[in-house]
Design an enzyme around this catalytic site. Structure first.
Site, PDB file in Angstrom:
ATOM      1  N   GLY A   1      15.772  53.180 -60.704  1.00 38.20           N
ATOM      2  CA  GLY A   1      14.805  52.223 -61.208  1.00 38.20           C
ATOM      3  C   GLY A   1      15.272  51.605 -62.511  1.00 38.20           C
ATOM      4  O   GLY A   1      16.254  52.035 -63.117  1.00 38.20           O
TER       5      GLY A   1
ATOM      6  N   ASP B   1      12.734  44.165 -53.750  1.00 41.08           N
ATOM      7  CA  ASP B   1      12.685  45.429 -54.491  1.00 41.08           C
ATOM      8  C   ASP B   1      13.813  45.438 -55.510  1.00 41.08           C
ATOM      9  O   ASP B   1      14.983  45.481 -55.161  1.00 41.08           O
ATOM     10  CB  ASP B   1      12.834  46.591 -53.511  1.00 41.08           C
ATOM     11  CG  ASP B   1      12.759  47.962 -54.183  1.00 41.08           C
ATOM     12  OD1 ASP B   1      12.640  48.016 -55.419  1.00 41.08           O
ATOM     13  OD2 ASP B   1      12.810  48.963 -53.453  1.00 41.08           O
TER      14      ASP B   1
ATOM     15  N   MET C   1      16.873  44.030 -51.090  1.00 42.70           N
ATOM     16  CA  MET C   1      17.154  44.691 -52.353  1.00 42.70           C
ATOM     17  C   MET C   1      17.685  43.649 -53.334  1.00 42.70           C
ATOM     18  O   MET C   1      18.624  42.914 -53.021  1.00 42.70           O
ATOM     19  CB  MET C   1      18.180  45.801 -52.168  1.00 42.70           C
ATOM     20  CG  MET C   1      17.692  46.991 -51.348  1.00 42.70           C
ATOM     21  SD  MET C   1      16.224  47.781 -52.046  1.00 42.70           S
ATOM     22  CE  MET C   1      16.824  48.275 -53.675  1.00 42.70           C
TER      23      MET C   1
ATOM     24  N   ASP D   1      10.123  55.266 -52.558  1.00 42.87           N
ATOM     25  CA  ASP D   1      11.576  55.243 -52.385  1.00 42.87           C
ATOM     26  C   ASP D   1      12.069  56.638 -52.035  1.00 42.87           C
ATOM     27  O   ASP D   1      11.960  57.565 -52.844  1.00 42.87           O
ATOM     28  CB  ASP D   1      12.259  54.763 -53.668  1.00 42.87           C
ATOM     29  CG  ASP D   1      12.054  53.280 -53.902  1.00 42.87           C
ATOM     30  OD1 ASP D   1      12.395  52.494 -53.013  1.00 42.87           O
ATOM     31  OD2 ASP D   1      11.547  52.916 -54.982  1.00 42.87           O
TER      32      ASP D   1
ATOM     33  N   MET E   1      16.095  55.165 -48.021  1.00 47.64           N
ATOM     34  CA  MET E   1      17.459  54.951 -48.494  1.00 47.64           C
ATOM     35  C   MET E   1      18.245  56.229 -48.231  1.00 47.64           C
ATOM     36  O   MET E   1      18.653  56.950 -49.138  1.00 47.64           O
ATOM     37  CB  MET E   1      17.454  54.593 -49.989  1.00 47.64           C
ATOM     38  CG  MET E   1      16.945  53.203 -50.258  1.00 47.64           C
ATOM     39  SD  MET E   1      16.901  52.795 -52.022  1.00 47.64           S
ATOM     40  CE  MET E   1      15.280  53.442 -52.422  1.00 47.64           C
TER      41      MET E   1
ATOM     42  N   HIS F   1       4.605  51.872 -52.888  1.00 49.71           N
ATOM     43  CA  HIS F   1       5.989  51.859 -52.403  1.00 49.71           C
ATOM     44  C   HIS F   1       6.645  53.194 -52.732  1.00 49.71           C
ATOM     45  O   HIS F   1       6.627  53.641 -53.877  1.00 49.71           O
ATOM     46  CB  HIS F   1       6.767  50.713 -53.059  1.00 49.71           C
ATOM     47  CG  HIS F   1       8.148  50.534 -52.518  1.00 49.71           C
ATOM     48  ND1 HIS F   1       8.410  49.840 -51.361  1.00 49.71           N
ATOM     49  CD2 HIS F   1       9.347  50.968 -52.979  1.00 49.71           C
ATOM     50  CE1 HIS F   1       9.715  49.835 -51.130  1.00 49.71           C
ATOM     51  NE2 HIS F   1      10.301  50.535 -52.096  1.00 49.71           N
TER      52      HIS F   1
ATOM     53  N   HIS G   1      10.355  53.467 -47.982  1.00 47.64           N
ATOM     54  CA  HIS G   1      11.681  52.837 -47.947  1.00 47.64           C
ATOM     55  C   HIS G   1      12.720  53.942 -47.856  1.00 47.64           C
ATOM     56  O   HIS G   1      12.955  54.673 -48.826  1.00 47.64           O
ATOM     57  CB  HIS G   1      11.835  51.999 -49.218  1.00 47.64           C
ATOM     58  CG  HIS G   1      13.168  51.374 -49.402  1.00 47.64           C
ATOM     59  ND1 HIS G   1      13.593  50.867 -50.624  1.00 47.64           N
ATOM     60  CD2 HIS G   1      14.198  51.138 -48.542  1.00 47.64           C
ATOM     61  CE1 HIS G   1      14.800  50.374 -50.493  1.00 47.64           C
ATOM     62  NE2 HIS G   1      15.195  50.536 -49.244  1.00 47.64           N
TER      63      HIS G   1
END
Length: 218
Positions: free
Chosen positions: A145, A176, A138, A36, A69, A34, A67
């Site tokens: 994190g 997540d 989310m 981010d 963002m 994954h 992902h």
């Protein structure tokens, strides 16, 4: 829907040895990497871009779940697809044209997902659920994190599971934020398929032991 996957988030990895950490979690039994991607605008943090994804892709056989963002994600979908993303999710909160963006992801041969922040209702994506391969819920506020799971998100997972089971049996539910060895079993029972875990894995002393424990509770 029986598929259950562990997706370590490299946001919590050691950026001085990202390739080694990616290879280590692959050997430890991870299913997906994954990634981010943060731009400092949509969320108050800046992480990595397509060049890093392209470099890391050469070090592992695992699929990459990217992902986004970021603001204006549609501008970067092609670059991340070319870099090796296998899954791409964009946020409902950034999308003026979600239908167009989802189809753009699919046009690049990549699995398409929509991400929802904790306080964003499921009904904001009702009309596009049939186009999606996965929904990323989310379960912390995005940007950093190591945060704790937000309890009310369990209801959201269960609500999406009910919708999925009735209408979209192939849809994957990904979560997540705040996933740990202690709560992963309950979150699995709520209907989750894909578990993004960052600090719970990368801050542990033994990646294999942690991932194996997580899988034993699914």
């Amino acid at each position: 829907m029986s598929k259950k996957l562990i997706a370590p988030s490299i946001l919590s990895a050691d950026f001085a040895k990202l390739a080694e950490d990616v290879q280590a979690v692959e050997q430890a039994g991870a299913d997906i990497i994954h990634v981010d991607v943060m731009d400092g605008h949509f969320v108050p943090n800046i992480t990595i871009g397509p060049l890093v994804v392209s470099s890391l892709k050469k070090t592992t056989k695992l699929p990459f779940d990217v992902h986004l963002m970021i603001e204006n994600p549609e501008k970067y979908i092609g670059a991340f697809a070319k870099a090796g993303a296998d899954w791409i999710s964009v946020h409902q909160e950034t999308g003026y044209h979600l239908d167009r963006t989802i189809n753009l992801i699919k046009d690049h041969g990549v699995k398409a997902g929509i991400a929802l922040n904790p306080a964003t209702p499921l009904d904001t994506i009702t009309d596009v659920l049939g186009l999606l391969d996965f929904v990323l819920l989310m379960t912390v506020n995005p940007g950093f994190g190591g945060q704790k799971f937000i309890p009310y998100c369990k209801n959201k997972i269960s609500q999406l599971k009910d919708i999925r089971d009735k209408h979209y049996p192939d849809l994957l539910i990904e979560i997540d934020g705040g996933v740990t060895t202690e709560n992963i079993g309950e979150l699995s029972q709520c209907g989750t398929n894909v578990f993004v875990a960052g600090s719970a894995i990368f801050n542990s002393e033994d990646y294999k032991q942690t991932i194996s424990l997580m899988k034993s509770k699914l």
